[in-house]
Design a protein around this motif. Structure first.
Motif, PDB file in Angstrom:
ATOM      1  N   GLN A  71       0.787  -1.247   0.024  1.00 49.30           N
ATOM      2  CA  GLN A  71       0.015  -0.040   0.096  1.00 49.30           C
ATOM      3  C   GLN A  71       0.862   1.079  -0.133  1.00 49.30           C
ATOM      4  O   GLN A  71       2.099   1.221   0.660  1.00 49.30           O
ATOM      5  N   TYR A  72       0.343   2.342  -0.723  1.00 52.25           N
ATOM      6  CA  TYR A  72       1.271   3.622  -0.698  1.00 52.25           C
ATOM      7  C   TYR A  72       0.197   4.670  -0.310  1.00 52.25           C
ATOM      8  O   TYR A  72      -0.869   4.879  -0.812  1.00 52.25           O
ATOM      9  N   ARG A  73       0.450   5.038   0.773  1.00 52.99           N
ATOM     10  CA  ARG A  73      -0.673   6.018   1.473  1.00 52.99           C
ATOM     11  C   ARG A  73       0.047   7.390   1.405  1.00 52.99           C
ATOM     12  O   ARG A  73       1.268   7.521   1.688  1.00 52.99           O
ATOM     13  N   THR A  74      -0.760   8.386   1.159  1.00 55.17           N
ATOM     14  CA  THR A  74      -0.427   9.640   1.109  1.00 55.17           C
ATOM     15  C   THR A  74      -1.730  10.883   1.456  1.00 55.17           C
ATOM     16  O   THR A  74      -2.613  10.392   1.538  1.00 55.17           O
ATOM     17  N   LEU A  75      -1.334  12.017   1.437  1.00 54.58           N
ATOM     18  CA  LEU A  75      -2.266  12.806   1.802  1.00 54.58           C
ATOM     19  C   LEU A  75      -2.860  13.525   0.261  1.00 54.58           C
ATOM     20  O   LEU A  75      -2.183  13.329  -0.376  1.00 54.58           O
ATOM     21  N   ASP A  76      -4.059  13.736   0.186  1.00 51.44           N
ATOM     22  CA  ASP A  76      -4.693  14.053  -1.014  1.00 51.44           C
ATOM     23  C   ASP A  76      -3.958  15.691  -1.335  1.00 51.44           C
ATOM     24  O   ASP A  76      -3.785  16.168  -2.553  1.00 51.44           O
ATOM     25  N   ALA A  77      -3.679  16.277  -0.196  1.00 52.11           N
ATOM     26  CA  ALA A  77      -3.013  17.686  -0.380  1.00 52.11           C
ATOM     27  C   ALA A  77      -1.760  17.717  -1.006  1.00 52.11           C
ATOM     28  O   ALA A  77      -1.210  18.631  -1.528  1.00 52.11           O
ATOM     29  N   TRP A  78      -1.219  16.360  -1.060  1.00 56.07           N
ATOM     30  CA  TRP A  78       0.399  16.261  -1.571  1.00 56.07           C
ATOM     31  C   TRP A  78       0.020  15.576  -3.071  1.00 56.07           C
ATOM     32  O   TRP A  78       0.103  14.488  -3.301  1.00 56.07           O
ATOM     33  N   GLN A  79      -0.471  16.540  -3.936  1.00 51.25           N
ATOM     34  CA  GLN A  79      -0.765  16.062  -5.253  1.00 51.25           C
ATOM     35  C   GLN A  79       0.404  15.318  -6.017  1.00 51.25           C
ATOM     36  O   GLN A  79       0.177  14.378  -6.681  1.00 51.25           O
ATOM     37  N   TRP A  80       1.553  15.930  -5.887  1.00 57.85           N
ATOM     38  CA  TRP A  80       2.826  15.255  -6.321  1.00 57.85           C
ATOM     39  C   TRP A  80       2.855  13.799  -5.775  1.00 57.85           C
ATOM     40  O   TRP A  80       3.277  13.003  -6.701  1.00 57.85           O
ATOM     41  N   SER A  81       2.736  13.405  -4.700  1.00 56.47           N
ATOM     42  CA  SER A  81       2.939  12.271  -4.275  1.00 56.47           C
ATOM     43  C   SER A  81       1.467  11.239  -4.638  1.00 56.47           C
ATOM     44  O   SER A  81       1.727  10.068  -4.913  1.00 56.47           O
ATOM     45  N   VAL A  82       0.548  11.692  -4.951  1.00 57.68           N
ATOM     46  CA  VAL A  82      -0.693  11.114  -5.336  1.00 57.68           C
ATOM     47  C   VAL A  82      -0.354  10.686  -6.831  1.00 57.68           C
ATOM     48  O   VAL A  82      -0.536   9.845  -7.420  1.00 57.68           O
ATOM     49  N   SER A  83       0.003  11.706  -7.617  1.00 60.30           N
ATOM     50  CA  SER A  83       0.502  11.479  -9.257  1.00 60.30           C
ATOM     51  C   SER A  83       1.696  10.635  -8.921  1.00 60.30           C
ATOM     52  O   SER A  83       1.438   9.728 -10.137  1.00 60.30           O
ATOM     53  N   PHE A  84       2.476  10.566  -8.288  1.00 62.38           N
ATOM     54  CA  PHE A  84       3.768   9.536  -8.268  1.00 62.38           C
ATOM     55  C   PHE A  84       3.118   8.107  -8.061  1.00 62.38           C
ATOM     56  O   PHE A  84       3.568   7.252  -8.867  1.00 62.38           O
TER      57      PHE A  84
END
Length: 105
Positions: A71-84
């Motif tokens: 699983q890769y968890r991130t915050l929606d506020a970190w769009q760069w991380s979501v895109s990654f």
């Protein structure tokens, strides 16, 4: 330590060196003997060059071969991380909303 407080451990970690410098590192922490929580840190000088994708892909493959669910968890506020994450092949499964609940009497 990365922004998410990454803790890398031997056996679950993959590093990639660029010009004798650690360019990216990824690994996973095992949760409940089932999930492999993927963690990544990429050196600022080597971002957007595919090194992060390479180590996350390798860590994901390692977790899958160990019969774990990555699983890769991130915050929606970190769009760069979501895109990654989406670029590496992860798909959104759920969204959590952090907050504080105050119980009134």
């Amino acid at each position: 330590m990365g922004q998410g407080g990454s803790k890398f451990s031997a056996g679950n970690t993959v590093g990639l060196f660029v010009n004798e410098e650690l360019g990216a590192i990824a690994g996973y922490e095992i949760w409940d003997d089932v999930n492999a929580h993927i963690e990544i840190v990429t050196h600022p000088n080597y971002r957007s060059e595919g090194y992060g994708q390479a180590v996350v892909s390798r860590a994901t493959d390692h977790a899958l071969s160990a019969d774990l669910l990555p699983q890769y968890r991130t915050l929606d506020a970190w769009q760069w991380s979501v895109s990654f994450a989406q670029g590496v092949g992860y798909q959104r499964f759920a969204t959590a909303y952090p907050g504080i609940c105050k119980i009134m009497n």
